[in-house]
Design a protein around this motif. Structure first.
Motif, PDB file in Angstrom:
ATOM      1  N   HIS A 250      38.850  31.798  28.150  1.00 41.78           N
ATOM      2  CA  HIS A 250      39.424  30.532  28.615  1.00 41.78           C
ATOM      3  C   HIS A 250      40.519  30.740  29.671  1.00 41.78           C
ATOM      4  CE1 HIS A 250      37.153  28.323  25.669  1.00 41.78           C
ATOM      5  NE2 HIS A 250      37.612  29.106  24.708  1.00 41.78           N
ATOM      6  N   GLY A 251      40.797  31.997  30.010  1.00 44.26           N
ATOM      7  CA  GLY A 251      41.747  32.294  31.064  1.00 44.26           C
ATOM      8  C   GLY A 251      41.034  32.551  32.372  1.00 44.26           C
ATOM      9  N   TYR A 252      41.801  32.995  33.367  1.00 43.29           N
ATOM     10  CA  TYR A 252      41.245  33.236  34.692  1.00 43.29           C
ATOM     11  C   TYR A 252      42.045  34.334  35.363  1.00 43.29           C
ATOM     12  CZ  TYR A 252      40.210  32.436  39.656  1.00 43.29           C
ATOM     13  OH  TYR A 252      39.856  32.606  40.979  1.00 43.29           O
ATOM     14  N   VAL A 253      41.345  35.284  35.993  1.00 43.76           N
ATOM     15  CA  VAL A 253      42.004  36.356  36.733  1.00 43.76           C
ATOM     16  C   VAL A 253      41.399  36.432  38.129  1.00 43.76           C
ATOM     17  CG1 VAL A 253      42.528  38.815  36.860  1.00 43.76           C
ATOM     18  CG2 VAL A 253      42.428  37.678  34.633  1.00 43.76           C
ATOM     19  N   GLU A 254      42.250  36.376  39.131  1.00 48.90           N
ATOM     20  CA  GLU A 254      41.807  36.509  40.512  1.00 48.90           C
ATOM     21  C   GLU A 254      42.339  37.835  41.044  1.00 48.90           C
ATOM     22  OE1 GLU A 254      42.591  34.049  44.606  1.00 48.90           O
ATOM     23  OE2 GLU A 254      41.844  32.937  42.847  1.00 48.90           O
ATOM     24  N   ALA A 255      41.429  38.696  41.452  1.00 46.33           N
ATOM     25  CA  ALA A 255      41.791  40.028  41.945  1.00 46.33           C
ATOM     26  C   ALA A 255      41.634  40.061  43.457  1.00 46.33           C
ATOM     27  CB  ALA A 255      40.906  41.086  41.297  1.00 46.33           C
ATOM     28  N   VAL A 256      42.648  40.592  44.141  1.00 51.08           N
ATOM     29  CA  VAL A 256      42.676  40.564  45.602  1.00 51.08           C
ATOM     30  C   VAL A 256      42.930  41.967  46.139  1.00 51.08           C
ATOM     31  CG1 VAL A 256      43.866  39.640  47.625  1.00 51.08           C
ATOM     32  CG2 VAL A 256      43.541  38.196  45.597  1.00 51.08           C
ATOM     33  N   ASP A 257      42.141  42.375  47.114  1.00 54.03           N
ATOM     34  CA  ASP A 257      42.378  43.672  47.763  1.00 54.03           C
ATOM     35  C   ASP A 257      41.817  43.621  49.171  1.00 54.03           C
ATOM     36  OD1 ASP A 257      43.309  46.549  46.522  1.00 54.03           O
ATOM     37  OD2 ASP A 257      42.027  46.797  48.284  1.00 54.03           O
ATOM     38  N   ILE A 258      42.385  44.424  50.051  1.00 53.76           N
ATOM     39  CA  ILE A 258      41.946  44.446  51.445  1.00 53.76           C
ATOM     40  C   ILE A 258      40.695  45.297  51.640  1.00 53.76           C
ATOM     41  CG2 ILE A 258      43.363  46.447  52.116  1.00 53.76           C
ATOM     42  CD1 ILE A 258      43.940  44.976  54.757  1.00 53.76           C
ATOM     43  N   LEU A 259      40.437  46.231  50.716  1.00 55.18           N
ATOM     44  CA  LEU A 259      39.354  47.194  50.893  1.00 55.18           C
ATOM     45  C   LEU A 259      38.087  46.764  50.156  1.00 55.18           C
ATOM     46  CD1 LEU A 259      41.325  50.536  50.487  1.00 55.18           C
ATOM     47  CD2 LEU A 259      40.666  49.392  52.609  1.00 55.18           C
ATOM     48  N   PRO A 260      36.955  46.670  50.868  1.00 50.89           N
ATOM     49  CA  PRO A 260      35.709  46.274  50.202  1.00 50.89           C
ATOM     50  C   PRO A 260      35.271  47.258  49.125  1.00 50.89           C
ATOM     51  CG  PRO A 260      35.297  47.017  52.464  1.00 50.89           C
ATOM     52  CD  PRO A 260      36.775  46.875  52.317  1.00 50.89           C
ATOM     53  N   GLU A 261      35.572  48.551  49.335  1.00 54.56           N
ATOM     54  CA  GLU A 261      35.180  49.543  48.322  1.00 54.56           C
ATOM     55  C   GLU A 261      35.903  49.292  47.006  1.00 54.56           C
ATOM     56  OE1 GLU A 261      34.875  51.353  52.432  1.00 54.56           O
ATOM     57  OE2 GLU A 261      36.383  50.215  51.334  1.00 54.56           O
ATOM     58  N   MET A 262      37.188  48.987  47.073  1.00 55.87           N
ATOM     59  CA  MET A 262      37.954  48.709  45.863  1.00 55.87           C
ATOM     60  C   MET A 262      37.484  47.413  45.205  1.00 55.87           C
ATOM     61  SD  MET A 262      40.015  51.223  45.418  1.00 55.87           S
ATOM     62  CE  MET A 262      41.063  52.456  46.212  1.00 55.87           C
ATOM     63  N   ARG A 263      37.223  46.405  46.018  1.00 56.83           N
ATOM     64  CA  ARG A 263      36.751  45.138  45.460  1.00 56.83           C
ATOM     65  C   ARG A 263      35.421  45.310  44.747  1.00 56.83           C
ATOM     66  NH1 ARG A 263      38.146  43.327  50.654  1.00 56.83           N
ATOM     67  NH2 ARG A 263      35.984  42.775  51.143  1.00 56.83           N
ATOM     68  N   ALA A 264      34.536  46.116  45.319  1.00 53.78           N
ATOM     69  CA  ALA A 264      33.223  46.339  44.698  1.00 53.78           C
ATOM     70  C   ALA A 264      33.363  47.020  43.341  1.00 53.78           C
ATOM     71  CB  ALA A 264      32.338  47.173  45.629  1.00 53.78           C
ATOM     72  N   ILE A 265      34.271  48.003  43.262  1.00 59.03           N
ATOM     73  CA  ILE A 265      34.475  48.701  41.992  1.00 59.03           C
ATOM     74  C   ILE A 265      35.035  47.749  40.948  1.00 59.03           C
ATOM     75  CG2 ILE A 265      35.833  50.502  40.844  1.00 59.03           C
ATOM     76  CD1 ILE A 265      35.650  52.088  43.502  1.00 59.03           C
ATOM     77  N   THR A 266      36.024  46.941  41.342  1.00 59.64           N
ATOM     78  CA  THR A 266      36.620  45.979  40.411  1.00 59.64           C
ATOM     79  C   THR A 266      35.575  44.979  39.943  1.00 59.64           C
ATOM     80  OG1 THR A 266      38.787  46.186  41.442  1.00 59.64           O
ATOM     81  CG2 THR A 266      38.388  44.196  40.165  1.00 59.64           C
ATOM     82  N   ARG A 267      34.779  44.464  40.859  1.00 60.90           N
ATOM     83  CA  ARG A 267      33.743  43.484  40.513  1.00 60.90           C
ATOM     84  C   ARG A 267      32.722  44.095  39.542  1.00 60.90           C
ATOM     85  NH1 ARG A 267      32.583  42.477  45.350  1.00 60.90           N
ATOM     86  NH2 ARG A 267      33.993  40.707  45.650  1.00 60.90           N
ATOM     87  N   ASP A 268      32.302  45.328  39.817  1.00 60.63           N
ATOM     88  CA  ASP A 268      31.327  45.986  38.945  1.00 60.63           C
ATOM     89  C   ASP A 268      31.898  46.226  37.553  1.00 60.63           C
ATOM     90  OD1 ASP A 268      29.488  46.001  40.980  1.00 60.63           O
ATOM     91  OD2 ASP A 268      29.796  48.110  41.517  1.00 60.63           O
ATOM     92  N   ARG A 269      33.151  46.639  37.485  1.00 60.57           N
ATOM     93  CA  ARG A 269      33.766  46.916  36.179  1.00 60.57           C
ATOM     94  C   ARG A 269      33.908  45.634  35.359  1.00 60.57           C
ATOM     95  NH1 ARG A 269      38.324  51.670  37.134  1.00 60.57           N
ATOM     96  NH2 ARG A 269      36.807  53.354  37.120  1.00 60.57           N
ATOM     97  N   ALA A 270      34.259  44.549  36.021  1.00 59.91           N
ATOM     98  CA  ALA A 270      34.366  43.274  35.308  1.00 59.91           C
ATOM     99  C   ALA A 270      32.993  42.828  34.817  1.00 59.91           C
ATOM    100  CB  ALA A 270      34.978  42.214  36.219  1.00 59.91           C
ATOM    101  N   ARG A 271      31.982  42.989  35.657  1.00 55.08           N
ATOM    102  CA  ARG A 271      30.625  42.585  35.283  1.00 55.08           C
ATOM    103  C   ARG A 271      30.116  43.427  34.112  1.00 55.08           C
ATOM    104  NH1 ARG A 271      28.283  43.628  39.849  1.00 55.08           N
ATOM    105  NH2 ARG A 271      28.822  41.623  40.772  1.00 55.08           N
ATOM    106  N   GLU A 272      30.369  44.743  34.163  1.00 53.97           N
ATOM    107  CA  GLU A 272      29.918  45.619  33.081  1.00 53.97           C
ATOM    108  C   GLU A 272      30.512  45.230  31.730  1.00 53.97           C
ATOM    109  OE1 GLU A 272      31.172  49.393  34.461  1.00 53.97           O
ATOM    110  OE2 GLU A 272      29.573  49.579  35.974  1.00 53.97           O
ATOM    111  N   ARG A 273      31.714  44.682  31.763  1.00 58.91           N
ATOM    112  CA  ARG A 273      32.402  44.296  30.532  1.00 58.91           C
ATOM    113  C   ARG A 273      32.187  42.833  30.163  1.00 58.91           C
ATOM    114  NH1 ARG A 273      34.854  48.348  33.021  1.00 58.91           N
ATOM    115  NH2 ARG A 273      36.087  49.905  31.864  1.00 58.91           N
ATOM    116  N   GLY A 274      31.381  42.131  30.937  1.00 55.86           N
ATOM    117  CA  GLY A 274      31.109  40.737  30.654  1.00 55.86           C
ATOM    118  C   GLY A 274      32.308  39.832  30.851  1.00 55.86           C
ATOM    119  N   LEU A 275      33.192  40.194  31.773  1.00 56.30           N
ATOM    120  CA  LEU A 275      34.411  39.422  32.006  1.00 56.30           C
ATOM    121  C   LEU A 275      34.151  38.400  33.111  1.00 56.30           C
ATOM    122  CD1 LEU A 275      36.947  42.399  31.824  1.00 56.30           C
ATOM    123  CD2 LEU A 275      36.465  40.697  30.039  1.00 56.30           C
ATOM    124  N   ASP A 276      33.501  37.321  32.747  1.00 50.55           N
ATOM    125  CA  ASP A 276      33.124  36.305  33.718  1.00 50.55           C
ATOM    126  C   ASP A 276      34.322  35.522  34.254  1.00 50.55           C
ATOM    127  OD1 ASP A 276      30.453  36.996  33.337  1.00 50.55           O
ATOM    128  OD2 ASP A 276      30.195  35.558  31.706  1.00 50.55           O
TER     129      ASP A 276
END
Length: 280
Positions: free
Chosen positions: A69-95
């Motif tokens: 029921h919460g929300y987390v917005e992650a921000v970074d300038i580097l696409p490589e870092m954003r991709a890793i963060t997005r994948d890790r959240a997806r792997e853990r089911g953190l929608d």
């Protein structure tokens, strides 16, 4: 100091090191995120903004704490870092995690809608740190908290001085400037907080022992941090000699832990909605 910052290619250093940095984020930097999360929350149902998220250690910890029921917005300038963060959240089911591009030098004014705004190990990359800090503040809601963690003076002691000396022995005159020296003095953060017109400010230092399980564990730290910039200035043979020098010194001195010094700024916005003004 701005000239020194210009000499440090942030995008190249951290883009090239994104996977190594991701590994280091769990093994070596994760405790910084854990410590910050323990200090500031977040709590179930809250909204969190994680600036300079890197490979996402604080993003993941925040998402687990705020829950579905919460929300987390992650921000970074580097696409490589954003991709890793997005994948890790997806792997853990953190929608509840959203990842987007953002440059802390060019953040638009916020709408004061986040309960927690965090920037771990990133403020010192900003060209105008006071302006960026004021921008961070503009995203904090009344009653909310801003947390900024930077690196302190005693980073990776006692091995880091040995690493610097070994690099300079291979390449005399090598500059060893690293951006985090800009904020290693807690008085610098206090002055920036005053210039950015933050309220409820508390600045503290912390020295945390970090296990070094083996002499060979030192080099992944180099690969997974800004120290990589110095390593890449050396040819492969010199890199190997520096690595062996450090490992031999660690072995000879029976080093089993490193110090990680941090400086932390916590600011709390009054519930009356203290107005913010981004410095001109």
């Amino acid at each position: 100091m701005s000239k020194d910052l210009d000499s440090f290619d942030t995008k190249a250093t951290y883009s090239d090191a994104s996977l190594d940095y991701a590994t280091a984020a769990e093994e070596f930097w994760g405790f910084v995120s854990d410590d910050t999360a323990d200090l500031i929350g977040p709590r179930p149902g809250q909204r969190v903004l994680d600036l300079c998220c890197g490979p996402g250690p604080m993003t993941i910890r925040s998402a687990e704490r705020v829950g579905a029921h919460g929300y987390v917005e992650a921000v970074d300038i580097l696409p490589e870092m954003r991709a890793i963060t997005r994948d890790r959240a997806r792997e853990r089911g953190l929608d509840q995690v959203t990842v987007r591009h953002g440059d802390i030098d060019e953040l638009p004014p916020g709408d004061a809608s986040f309960d927690v705004v965090n920037c771990s190990l990133g403020l010192y990359f900003a060209k105008d740190m006071a302006r960026s800090l004021a921008s961070f503040w503009s995203y904090v809601r009344p009653g909310g908290t801003l947390a900024v963690t930077t690196i302190g003076r005693r980073l990776f002691e006692p091995v880091l001085p040995v690493f610097f000396a070994a690099c300079r022995a291979e390449q005399p005159g090598m500059g060893t400037y690293l951006p985090w020296v800009r904020t290693e003095d807690p008085d610098v953060l206090r002055a920036l907080a005053a210039e950015a017109r933050l309220t409820g400010v508390h600045v503290s230092t912390r020295d945390t022992p970090m296990p070094l399980p083996s002499p060979g564990a030192w080099w992944p730290i180099v690969h997974g941090s800004g120290l990589r910039r110095l390593e890449t200035e050396l040819d492969p043979g010199a890199q190997d000699r520096v690595r062996r020098t450090c490992e031999e010194w660690i072995t000879a001195h029976r080093i089993t832990q490193l110090n990680v010094g941090t400086v932390r700024l916590i600011a709390t916005r009054g519930r009356d909605g203290v107005p913010y003004t981004v410095p001109a």
